[in-house]
Design an enzyme around this catalytic site. Structure first.
Site, PDB file in Angstrom:
ATOM      1  N   ARG A  88      46.146  36.578  53.131  1.00  0.00           N
ATOM      2  CA  ARG A  88      45.769  37.919  52.663  1.00  0.00           C
ATOM      3  C   ARG A  88      45.451  38.826  53.850  1.00  0.00           C
ATOM      4  O   ARG A  88      45.879  39.974  53.908  1.00  0.00           O
ATOM      5  CB  ARG A  88      44.575  37.830  51.724  1.00  0.00           C
ATOM      6  CG  ARG A  88      44.951  37.713  50.268  1.00  0.00           C
ATOM      7  CD  ARG A  88      45.807  36.488  49.965  1.00  0.00           C
ATOM      8  NE  ARG A  88      46.060  36.349  48.543  1.00  0.00           N
ATOM      9  CZ  ARG A  88      45.255  35.695  47.711  1.00  0.00           C
ATOM     10  NH1 ARG A  88      44.183  35.078  48.176  1.00  0.00           N
ATOM     11  NH2 ARG A  88      45.529  35.631  46.436  1.00  0.00           N
ATOM     12  N   ASP A  95      51.073  33.535  50.715  1.00  0.00           N
ATOM     13  CA  ASP A  95      50.640  34.120  49.446  1.00  0.00           C
ATOM     14  C   ASP A  95      51.528  35.321  49.151  1.00  0.00           C
ATOM     15  O   ASP A  95      52.477  35.603  49.890  1.00  0.00           O
ATOM     16  CB  ASP A  95      49.143  34.501  49.486  1.00  0.00           C
ATOM     17  CG  ASP A  95      48.493  34.283  48.124  1.00  0.00           C
ATOM     18  OD1 ASP A  95      48.935  34.934  47.156  1.00  0.00           O
ATOM     19  OD2 ASP A  95      47.559  33.469  48.021  1.00  0.00           O
ATOM     20  N   HIS A 125      52.031  32.947  43.583  1.00  0.00           N
ATOM     21  CA  HIS A 125      51.552  33.431  44.888  1.00  0.00           C
ATOM     22  C   HIS A 125      52.642  33.373  45.958  1.00  0.00           C
ATOM     23  O   HIS A 125      52.397  32.976  47.093  1.00  0.00           O
ATOM     24  CB  HIS A 125      50.332  32.622  45.333  1.00  0.00           C
ATOM     25  CG  HIS A 125      49.087  32.953  44.543  1.00  0.00           C
ATOM     26  ND1 HIS A 125      48.385  34.114  44.715  1.00  0.00           N
ATOM     27  CD2 HIS A 125      48.446  32.270  43.561  1.00  0.00           C
ATOM     28  CE1 HIS A 125      47.343  34.126  43.881  1.00  0.00           C
ATOM     29  NE2 HIS A 125      47.362  33.031  43.169  1.00  0.00           N
ATOM     30  N   ASP A 163      48.397  27.109  41.950  1.00  0.00           N
ATOM     31  CA  ASP A 163      47.442  27.896  41.162  1.00  0.00           C
ATOM     32  C   ASP A 163      48.090  29.156  40.600  1.00  0.00           C
ATOM     33  O   ASP A 163      49.070  29.666  41.137  1.00  0.00           O
ATOM     34  CB  ASP A 163      46.239  28.297  42.042  1.00  0.00           C
ATOM     35  CG  ASP A 163      46.668  29.107  43.260  1.00  0.00           C
ATOM     36  OD1 ASP A 163      47.661  28.713  43.917  1.00  0.00           O
ATOM     37  OD2 ASP A 163      46.038  30.132  43.562  1.00  0.00           O
ATOM     38  N   GLU A 164      47.494  29.638  39.538  1.00  0.00           N
ATOM     39  CA  GLU A 164      47.772  30.966  39.004  1.00  0.00           C
ATOM     40  C   GLU A 164      49.266  31.317  39.000  1.00  0.00           C
ATOM     41  O   GLU A 164      49.694  32.250  39.677  1.00  0.00           O
ATOM     42  CB  GLU A 164      46.981  32.009  39.804  1.00  0.00           C
ATOM     43  CG  GLU A 164      45.479  31.777  39.719  1.00  0.00           C
ATOM     44  CD  GLU A 164      44.651  32.770  40.518  1.00  0.00           C
ATOM     45  OE1 GLU A 164      43.551  33.088  40.074  1.00  0.00           O
ATOM     46  OE2 GLU A 164      45.109  33.222  41.597  1.00  0.00           O
ATOM     47  N   TRP A 175      38.955  23.881  41.713  1.00  0.00           N
ATOM     48  CA  TRP A 175      38.381  25.196  42.016  1.00  0.00           C
ATOM     49  C   TRP A 175      37.847  25.916  40.788  1.00  0.00           C
ATOM     50  O   TRP A 175      36.919  26.712  40.888  1.00  0.00           O
ATOM     51  CB  TRP A 175      39.386  26.079  42.758  1.00  0.00           C
ATOM     52  CG  TRP A 175      40.503  26.660  41.943  1.00  0.00           C
ATOM     53  CD1 TRP A 175      41.669  26.044  41.604  1.00  0.00           C
ATOM     54  CD2 TRP A 175      40.576  27.974  41.374  1.00  0.00           C
ATOM     55  NE1 TRP A 175      42.451  26.887  40.860  1.00  0.00           N
ATOM     56  CE2 TRP A 175      41.814  28.072  40.701  1.00  0.00           C
ATOM     57  CE3 TRP A 175      39.710  29.076  41.376  1.00  0.00           C
ATOM     58  CZ2 TRP A 175      42.206  29.236  40.036  1.00  0.00           C
ATOM     59  CZ3 TRP A 175      40.109  30.239  40.705  1.00  0.00           C
ATOM     60  CH2 TRP A 175      41.346  30.311  40.052  1.00  0.00           C
ATOM     61  N   TYR A 193      32.704  29.386  46.792  1.00  0.00           N
ATOM     62  CA  TYR A 193      33.656  30.414  47.204  1.00  0.00           C
ATOM     63  C   TYR A 193      32.901  31.403  48.084  1.00  0.00           C
ATOM     64  O   TYR A 193      32.054  32.163  47.610  1.00  0.00           O
ATOM     65  CB  TYR A 193      34.288  31.102  45.982  1.00  0.00           C
ATOM     66  CG  TYR A 193      35.584  30.441  45.579  1.00  0.00           C
ATOM     67  CD1 TYR A 193      35.770  29.076  45.807  1.00  0.00           C
ATOM     68  CD2 TYR A 193      36.627  31.160  45.027  1.00  0.00           C
ATOM     69  CE1 TYR A 193      36.972  28.456  45.476  1.00  0.00           C
ATOM     70  CE2 TYR A 193      37.830  30.545  44.686  1.00  0.00           C
ATOM     71  CZ  TYR A 193      37.991  29.197  44.915  1.00  0.00           C
ATOM     72  OH  TYR A 193      39.169  28.579  44.593  1.00  0.00           O
ATOM     73  N   ASP A 209      33.813  34.016  49.593  1.00  0.00           N
ATOM     74  CA  ASP A 209      34.077  35.459  49.500  1.00  0.00           C
ATOM     75  C   ASP A 209      33.151  36.097  48.458  1.00  0.00           C
ATOM     76  O   ASP A 209      32.989  37.314  48.451  1.00  0.00           O
ATOM     77  CB  ASP A 209      35.551  35.751  49.173  1.00  0.00           C
ATOM     78  CG  ASP A 209      36.120  34.886  48.061  1.00  0.00           C
ATOM     79  OD1 ASP A 209      35.688  33.722  47.920  1.00  0.00           O
ATOM     80  OD2 ASP A 209      37.003  35.370  47.322  1.00  0.00           O
ATOM     81  N   TRP A 252      38.480  33.271  50.629  1.00  0.00           N
ATOM     82  CA  TRP A 252      39.657  34.105  50.352  1.00  0.00           C
ATOM     83  C   TRP A 252      39.418  35.451  51.008  1.00  0.00           C
ATOM     84  O   TRP A 252      38.281  35.939  51.038  1.00  0.00           O
ATOM     85  CB  TRP A 252      39.846  34.234  48.840  1.00  0.00           C
ATOM     86  CG  TRP A 252      40.015  32.897  48.200  1.00  0.00           C
ATOM     87  CD1 TRP A 252      39.051  32.152  47.581  1.00  0.00           C
ATOM     88  CD2 TRP A 252      41.202  32.104  48.162  1.00  0.00           C
ATOM     89  NE1 TRP A 252      39.577  30.950  47.158  1.00  0.00           N
ATOM     90  CE2 TRP A 252      40.901  30.895  47.502  1.00  0.00           C
ATOM     91  CE3 TRP A 252      42.507  32.301  48.629  1.00  0.00           C
ATOM     92  CZ2 TRP A 252      41.837  29.890  47.298  1.00  0.00           C
ATOM     93  CZ3 TRP A 252      43.448  31.297  48.414  1.00  0.00           C
ATOM     94  CH2 TRP A 252      43.114  30.111  47.756  1.00  0.00           C
ATOM     95  N   THR A 253      40.499  36.052  51.498  1.00  0.00           N
ATOM     96  CA  THR A 253      40.262  37.188  52.395  1.00  0.00           C
ATOM     97  C   THR A 253      40.813  38.514  51.880  1.00  0.00           C
ATOM     98  O   THR A 253      41.105  39.407  52.670  1.00  0.00           O
ATOM     99  CB  THR A 253      40.824  36.878  53.799  1.00  0.00           C
ATOM    100  OG1 THR A 253      42.218  36.558  53.676  1.00  0.00           O
ATOM    101  CG2 THR A 253      40.092  35.721  54.444  1.00  0.00           C
TER     102      THR A 253
HETATM  103  C1  TNX Z   1      41.684  32.673  42.863  1.00  0.00           C
HETATM  104  S1  TNX Z   1      41.223  29.944  44.023  1.00  0.00           S
HETATM  105  C2  TNX Z   1      42.693  32.263  43.706  1.00  0.00           C
HETATM  106  C3  TNX Z   1      42.966  33.038  44.916  1.00  0.00           C
HETATM  107  C4  TNX Z   1      42.073  34.246  45.029  1.00  0.00           C
HETATM  108  C5  TNX Z   1      40.664  33.909  44.605  1.00  0.00           C
HETATM  109  C6  TNX Z   1      39.692  35.046  44.782  1.00  0.00           C
HETATM  110  C7  TNX Z   1      42.711  29.921  43.833  1.00  0.00           C
HETATM  111  C8  TNX Z   1      43.358  28.629  43.895  1.00  0.00           C
HETATM  112  N1  TNX Z   1      43.366  31.075  43.584  1.00  0.00           N
HETATM  113  O1  TNX Z   1      44.320  33.393  44.961  1.00  0.00           O
HETATM  114  O2  TNX Z   1      42.102  34.671  46.335  1.00  0.00           O
HETATM  115  O3  TNX Z   1      40.693  33.528  43.251  1.00  0.00           O
HETATM  116  O4  TNX Z   1      38.356  34.597  44.763  1.00  0.00           O
END
Ligand code: TNX
Length: 538
Positions: A145, A174, A245, A311-312, A378, A403, A405, A453-454
């Site tokens: 980031r 990412d 990502h 993730d995500e 996480w 976390y 951040d 996370w940045t």
């Molecule tokens: C979730 S933690 C994410 C990151 C973000 C973060 C922000 C994770 C595996 N995925 O992509 O930076 O939240 O706190």
């Protein structure tokens, strides 16, 4: 003695050992690298040379040896009036002993040049026995980031070593940036390492930094980072995040995206934050591409684990894409979750064939986890508990606890008012092993790490503020054999922290001061809205 992390057993006896011009280093087999490191840090700090050999008539001796009977990463540090012994169960143990020795000296031992040349250096006579609770004591740094130049990464390795942390998880890719040079695919860094502008703050923030941002590590930079880490008994775990990502990679090579549902050629390296629908196409060609990427990186990162993210990954595009649907039919899998699972399994086997192990974020549990895969838990503890019960190794890093951040206090002065407040004490009372697990299941919790996370940490200074001092608490949680959270001696830790801040000052760490941010650290009015709580500060 104010040692952090707290050793398992310490005894002081009164009296001191003096380090002076006559102090010699007597180095046993296997301890040579630590001797080199000690000269490298204590030499500049003290102005002393530490010649090799046994101490003479008038000089004292620092003796470094390995005694495997002590066990992995364990050490004993025995200080008498004339002899100081550092004994490690292995080379790492000797190194951790040396870290403790540095803390036993004046905080000026953490400087890079003597502030005064006429001073003497003493160490209290004592006997310390120590060994870690976990062998995975980690720190995850998001260099995707906001890019952290190589020197900054090396500096974080030094800071980790000072806290006996031994895993650096580098989040290398990412949506907003691709950081490792891949010689076969030069556009990953020619295009993917740069973005034209950057959202300042999260979500509803209306502010943009209109300057380009980016940077990347050449393969030799990465080799240097790995070697520097190795000298400090730190393993670097690289993360290439797939299949979500990944927009920076798609911006460089549009064929990696779901080109049948979006115009992937028009996708830029993402300038803002959040969970992003533009994910990788689940095609054979994508697998080959990432195999080639991983192959180059396996050559650089020798550690057992390779992190593939996971993730995500929103599934809308796969649902809409005829190609993805055809792939689901071809593989005979149930749905999009199962397709992601098949993709993860592919890389699990691919890595296993090369003698490595896959680790991923806990979403890799969805749709069935590949055998042998490990999980970074996480989203709270649940993923880690499920994984451990299924016999998978787990690194506990629940966002609500570790976390870094997340903001450290309420109020308008905090520079990064995101998510919820997590104080130094919260991190100190974090317990990596959930009570629900049986003793056998708990064995699968191989360790813990804090993640930073940045998105809103746009400089190494901002990262320092978020990470320190909270990473110090995590280091003690990971190393020391602390009692249950409620019984932890928080005020004792606070008292040791008072001495430790002087070490961090000497190291030049721009931590969050216990009394709140310094004027330059406050950035009210520029950052995003907390996930809940007070209204946006924009
Ligand atoms: C979730 S933690 C994410 C990151 C973000 C973060 C922000 C994770 C595996 N995925 O992509 O930076 O939240 O706190």
């Amino acid at each position: 003695m104010d040692l952090i992390p707290q050793p398992r057993r310490t005894r002081t006896e009164g009296g001191t050992f003096e380090l002076g011009a006559g102090t010699r280093l007597e180095v046993g087999r296997g301890a040579e690298p630590t001797a080199r490191w000690l000269r490298g840090v204590l030499g500049p700090a003290t102005g002393l040379d530490f010649p090799a050999g046994a101490g003479g008539e008038r000089g004292s001796t620092v003796r470094l040896t390995v005694d495997p009977a002590l066990g992995r990463e364990a050490y004993r540090l025995t200080v008498g009036p004339d002899t100081l012994r550092l004994t490690g169960g292995d080379a790492a143990g000797v190194f951790w002993a040396a870290q403790t020795l540095r803390q036993l000296m004046d905080p000026a031992a953490f400087r890079r040049a003597p502030v005064r040349r006429d001073r003497t250096w003493t160490v209290p006579v004592c006997d310390i026995e120590d060994r870690p609770r976990f062998h995975w004591r980690g720190f995850m740094l998001d260099v995707a980031r906001h890019f952290m130049p190589k020197d900054g990464v090396l500096r974080h390795l030094d800071l980790m070593a000072a806290h006996k942390l031994n895993v650096l998880h580098l989040h290398l890719t990412d949506d907003q940036g691709w950081r490792p040079e891949i010689t076969r695919y030069p556009r990953l860094t020619e295009v993917g390492a740069w973005r034209h502008r950057t959202k300042v703050g999260l979500r509803e923030s209306p502010l943009w930094d209109e300057r380009p941002h980016g940077g990347y590590y050449t393969q030799d930079d990465l080799r240097e980072i790995v070697a520097y880490a190795e000298d400090r008994h730190i393993t670097v775990v690289p993360e290439i995040d797939i299949p979500g990502h990944s927009q920076a990679a798609i911006a460089a090579y549009p064929e990696l995206g779901n080109a049948d549902v979006v115009d992937t050629a028009a996708l830029p390296v993402l300038p803002h934050w959040g969970v992003n629908p533009n994910v990788l196409a689940p095609a054979e060609a994508t697998l080959r591409f990432y195999e080639n990427v991983l192959a180059e990186l396996l050559d650089i990162f020798p550690g057992t684990f390779f992190h593939i993210g996971g993730d995500e990954c929103p599934k809308e595009q796969w649902r809409a894409s005829p190609a993805a649907q055809a792939r689901i039919a071809e593989l005979g899998v149930a749905d999009e979750d199962a397709l992601q699972s098949a993709l993860i399994r592919h890389f699990d086997r691919w890595l296993a064939d090369r003698g490595r192990r896959l680790i991923g974020w806990d979403e890799i549990l969805e749709g069935g986890l590949a055998e042998g895969a490990a999980v970074s838990s996480w989203q709270g503890y649940a993923g880690g508990i499920a994984a451990a019960r299924a016999g998978h190794d787990v690194v506990m890093c629940p966002q609500g606890q570790v976390y870094l951040d997340w903001r450290q206090a309420d109020g308008p002065d905090e520079p990064v008012p995101i998510a919820h407040v997590r104080t130094l004490e919260d991190v100190y009372r974090f317990e990596p092993v959930p009570a629900e697990l049986t003793a056998a299941e708990a064995e699968h919790v191989i360790g813990t790490q804090a993640n930073v996370w940045t998105e809103v940490l746009d400089s190494p200074r901002a990262v320092d503020y978020a990470v320190y001092p909270r990473l110090v608490a995590l280091a003690e949680v990971a190393w020391s054999h602390l009692p249950a959270p409620a019984e932890r001696d928080w005020s004792g830790f606070e008292a040791r922290m008072r001495a430790h801040y002087a070490r961090l000052d000497a190291l030049g760490v721009e931590y969050r001061p216990p009394g709140g941010p310094l004027p330059w650290q406050r950035r009210p009015g520029v950052l995003g809205r907390p996930l809940d709580g007070p209204p946006p500060i924009v």
